[in-house]
Design an enzyme around this catalytic site. Structure first.
Site, PDB file in Angstrom:
ATOM      1  N   GLY A  54       0.848  -1.187   0.000  1.00 34.50           N
ATOM      2  CA  GLY A  54       0.000   0.000   0.000  1.00 34.50           C
ATOM      3  C   GLY A  54       0.879   1.231   0.000  1.00 34.50           C
ATOM      4  N   CYS A  81       5.442  -5.921   1.523  1.00 39.86           N
ATOM      5  CA  CYS A  81       5.794  -4.496   1.515  1.00 39.86           C
ATOM      6  C   CYS A  81       5.099  -3.765   2.670  1.00 39.86           C
ATOM      7  CB  CYS A  81       5.471  -3.897   0.148  1.00 39.86           C
ATOM      8  SG  CYS A  81       6.286  -2.328  -0.131  1.00 39.86           S
ATOM      9  N   TYR A  82       4.154  -2.892   2.404  1.00 36.64           N
ATOM     10  CA  TYR A  82       3.470  -2.210   3.509  1.00 36.64           C
ATOM     11  C   TYR A  82       2.857  -3.226   4.472  1.00 36.64           C
ATOM     12  CZ  TYR A  82       0.310   0.692   6.216  1.00 36.64           C
ATOM     13  OH  TYR A  82      -0.335   1.316   7.257  1.00 36.64           O
ATOM     14  N   HIS A 168       7.988  -7.434  -3.912  1.00 39.47           N
ATOM     15  CA  HIS A 168       6.668  -7.849  -4.413  1.00 39.47           C
ATOM     16  C   HIS A 168       6.757  -9.186  -5.159  1.00 39.47           C
ATOM     17  CE1 HIS A 168       4.319  -4.265  -3.449  1.00 39.47           C
ATOM     18  NE2 HIS A 168       5.478  -3.637  -3.547  1.00 39.47           N
ATOM     19  N   GLU A 170       4.401 -10.908  -6.272  1.00 36.59           N
ATOM     20  CA  GLU A 170       3.296 -11.059  -7.225  1.00 36.59           C
ATOM     21  C   GLU A 170       3.602 -10.490  -8.608  1.00 36.59           C
ATOM     22  OE1 GLU A 170       3.510  -9.031  -4.717  1.00 36.59           O
ATOM     23  OE2 GLU A 170       2.442  -7.152  -4.975  1.00 36.59           O
ATOM     24  N   SER A 222     -25.147  -9.809 -25.055  1.00 34.27           N
ATOM     25  CA  SER A 222     -24.602  -8.766 -25.936  1.00 34.27           C
ATOM     26  C   SER A 222     -23.611  -9.350 -26.929  1.00 34.27           C
ATOM     27  CB  SER A 222     -23.886  -7.709 -25.095  1.00 34.27           C
ATOM     28  OG  SER A 222     -22.695  -8.253 -24.557  1.00 34.27           O
ATOM     29  N   ASP A 226     -18.440 -11.615 -21.165  1.00 30.21           N
ATOM     30  CA  ASP A 226     -19.101 -11.884 -19.884  1.00 30.21           C
ATOM     31  C   ASP A 226     -20.540 -12.384 -20.053  1.00 30.21           C
ATOM     32  OD1 ASP A 226     -16.737 -10.781 -19.174  1.00 30.21           O
ATOM     33  OD2 ASP A 226     -17.571  -8.858 -18.538  1.00 30.21           O
ATOM     34  N   LYS A 368     -11.450 -12.008 -15.094  1.00 26.59           N
ATOM     35  CA  LYS A 368     -11.681 -12.136 -16.546  1.00 26.59           C
ATOM     36  C   LYS A 368     -10.957 -13.344 -17.150  1.00 26.59           C
ATOM     37  CE  LYS A 368     -13.393  -9.693 -20.083  1.00 26.59           C
ATOM     38  NZ  LYS A 368     -14.627  -8.907 -20.009  1.00 26.59           N
TER      39      LYS A 368
END
Ligand code: XMP
Length: 512
Positions: A54, A81-82, A168, A170, A222, A226, A368
């Protein structure tokens, strides 16, 4: 029983990435705000907790604080981290600003090659981004990695199974980051990897059946990823009790309605009511040039058409929507200040309340990329599952200025050429979006011996991860050349093609 890792969000821009990395390892993850009620966290019986990074400093006024009760849950905790600094601060260690701010790649030297770093080389590159550092460890903790500038680059309290990393894991720039996360999940938290698409389908199917019972479900199809996956999944579970409505507003890509019919009606056997409402939309859009006004009209008209058509179907209790996980995460990433609405995005959000329908949102838990995997698993073609986003107001926001039949037809033809060429070049999947825009100006040209005075098409192609920021795509000159030649030769009424070389920000992806 689902195994879950809770990611507490301290405002990191990477929190969704953390959650996705965990899911890639077949473990279900949930992002919750850092100040989520402790009983909710406890109630989820997490296998482990990750404290995200953060932008704050632990000493800053209003800095997000950890509810210290999580430390007595008896589950492993990994602070990033934070998240690590906040853990150290809460457990009475010391965090302080560093004179040497670390940003970017750094070499990590591992001091304990077991536990979190099991199987990882003694030296690796990691991604750092911090101003504060841990200066003194809380009791029970030891150092397990350092870097040239950071003594406590990774720490552990082995007994309590608390870990902290200043870097990090990730992000892709951190080597072995995914292995470090895997070690945390499997070696430390004891996860078994129960989150697979097969298990999701099984569980989602049970939930749908239990909720819907013998009722019918309505779905606004549509053709986007999704709503397509939502419809296909429901169709597997409830078959003909699913009714889809597809509204052709006359502002779609060329042949869109036919293509959709082929996939959903013919191949999937879904009951789709194809409504051609283009005349209604076009008459309402006559002489409207303001982009937001176009969106408002299209949004309202869509709701009207949808309501009228659904009335013809008799009593229906449920409405299915393709809401995804990023839409439901209650993010706290707003430390950066208020965010303003730049464009009001049209969706079908107003429908359920207005029509007194109950919502079914089978994709609510998915990112997604997971929706795409699901779509493929349930038999949707790649052309649907990997398609670029297409805005609700469609070509209306790509025809700058006045919308009429002639302009729509010109844009559809030009757009089809762009699409064919981009797909033919093999670049489609590397782009976020690519399309043509019709400009409200004419320019002079010469064809044969004749002077022409005709319209201008702009080509837009962008690379992006989430549509929030985007870079214009450096398409090969030969490809641009082919698109330009074909548009000018094949689309009547166009004598000039330009390529949009603006990135977002400060431009937006769509022109309106
Ligand atoms: P902008 O133009 O804001 O677009 O950079 C970001 C992404 O959102 C899409 N977009 C829309 N989608 N209704 C939609 O459903 C809209 O009104 C709308 N406006 C933009 C755009 O295509 C891009 O993917």
């Amino acid at each position: 029983m689902k195994e879950v890792i809770v990611v507490l969000d301290f405002g990191s821009q990477y929190n969704q990435l953390i959650a996705r990395r965990i899911r890639e390892k077949n473990v279900y993850s949930r992002i919750l705000p850092f100040n989520t009620d402790f009983d909710i966290i406890k109630g989820l019986s997490p296998k482990g907790i990750i404290l995200s990074g953060g932008p704050a400093s632990v000493y800053q006024k209003g800095a997000p604080k950890i509810d210290r009760r999580i430390f007595s849950l008896g589950v492993p905790i990994l602070g990033i981290c934070y998240g690590m600094q906040a853990m150290v601060h809460t457990l009475s260690g010391k965090v302080a600003p560093t004179k040497k701010r670390e940003y970017g790649s750094a070499e990590l030297l591992i001091d304990d090659s077991k536990n979190l770093f099991l199987g990882i080389p003694a030296r690796m590159t990691c991604w750092m981004s911090h101003q504060d550092v841990v200066e003194r460890l809380p009791s029970g903790f030891e150092k397990i990695a350092h870097s040239a500038d950071t003594l406590f680059a990774a720490i552990m309290d082995k007994k309590r199974r608390f870990f902290g990393v200043q870097f990090h894991p990730e992000v892709a720039h951190t080597q072995y980051g995914s292995d470090i996360i895997e070690n945390f999940l499997y070696k430390i938290c004891g996860c078994r990897g129960l989150w697979t698409m097969e298990s999701f389908i099984e569980e989602a199917s049970k939930k749908i059946s239990a909720a819907v019972k013998r009722e019918r479900v309505l779905c606004a199809l549509s053709g986007g990823v999704d709503s397509s996956v939502t419809a296909a999944l429901l169709n597997r579970v409830i078959g003909k009790r699913l009714v889809c409505i597809f509204v052709d507003n006359g502002l779609l890509r060329k042949n869109e309605a036919n293509n959709l019919k082929e996939v959903f009606v013919k191949k999937q056997g879904i009951d789709v009511r194809m409504i051609n409402a283009s005349a209604r939309f076009l008459s309402r859009l006559k002489c409207i040039t303001d982009p937001e006004e176009k969106r408002r009209i299209i949004g309202n008209e869509f709701i009207r058409v949808f309501e009228e058509e659904s009335k013809k179907l008799g009593k229906i209790k449920f409405l299915a929507q393709g809401t995804l996980y990023p839409d439901v995460i209650e993010s706290v990433s707003s430390f950066g200040g208020p965010s303003s609405t730049i464009k009001t995005h049209h969706n079908v959000g107003g429908l359920p309340a207005k029509m007194k329908l109950r919502l079914i949102e089978p994709l609510r838990e998915l990112f997604k990329d997971e929706v795409r995997v699901l779509g493929k698993k349930i038999g949707l073609p790649e052309s649907v599952v990997f398609r670029h986003p297409f805005p609700g107001p469609g070509l209306a926001v790509r025809i700058i200025g006045d919308i009429n039949k002639e302009n729509i037809s010109i844009l559809q033809d030009a757009d089809e050429i762009v699409m064919e060429e981009i797909k033919g070049s093999g670049l489609y999947s590397s782009l976020w979006q690519s399309f043509a825009v019709l400009l409200p100006i004419k320019s002079v040209g010469v064809m044969g011996d004749e002077r022409t005075y005709e319209k201008v098409i702009a080509i837009r192609a962008v690379e992006s991860v989430d549509g929030m920021t985007a870079d214009w795509a450096k398409l090969p000159y030969e490809l641009l050349n082919r698109m330009s030649n074909r548009i000018i030769n094949e689309v009547k009424g166009v004598n000039r093609v330009v390529y949009d070389i603006s990135s977002k920000p400060p431009s937006t992806i769509e022109w309106e």
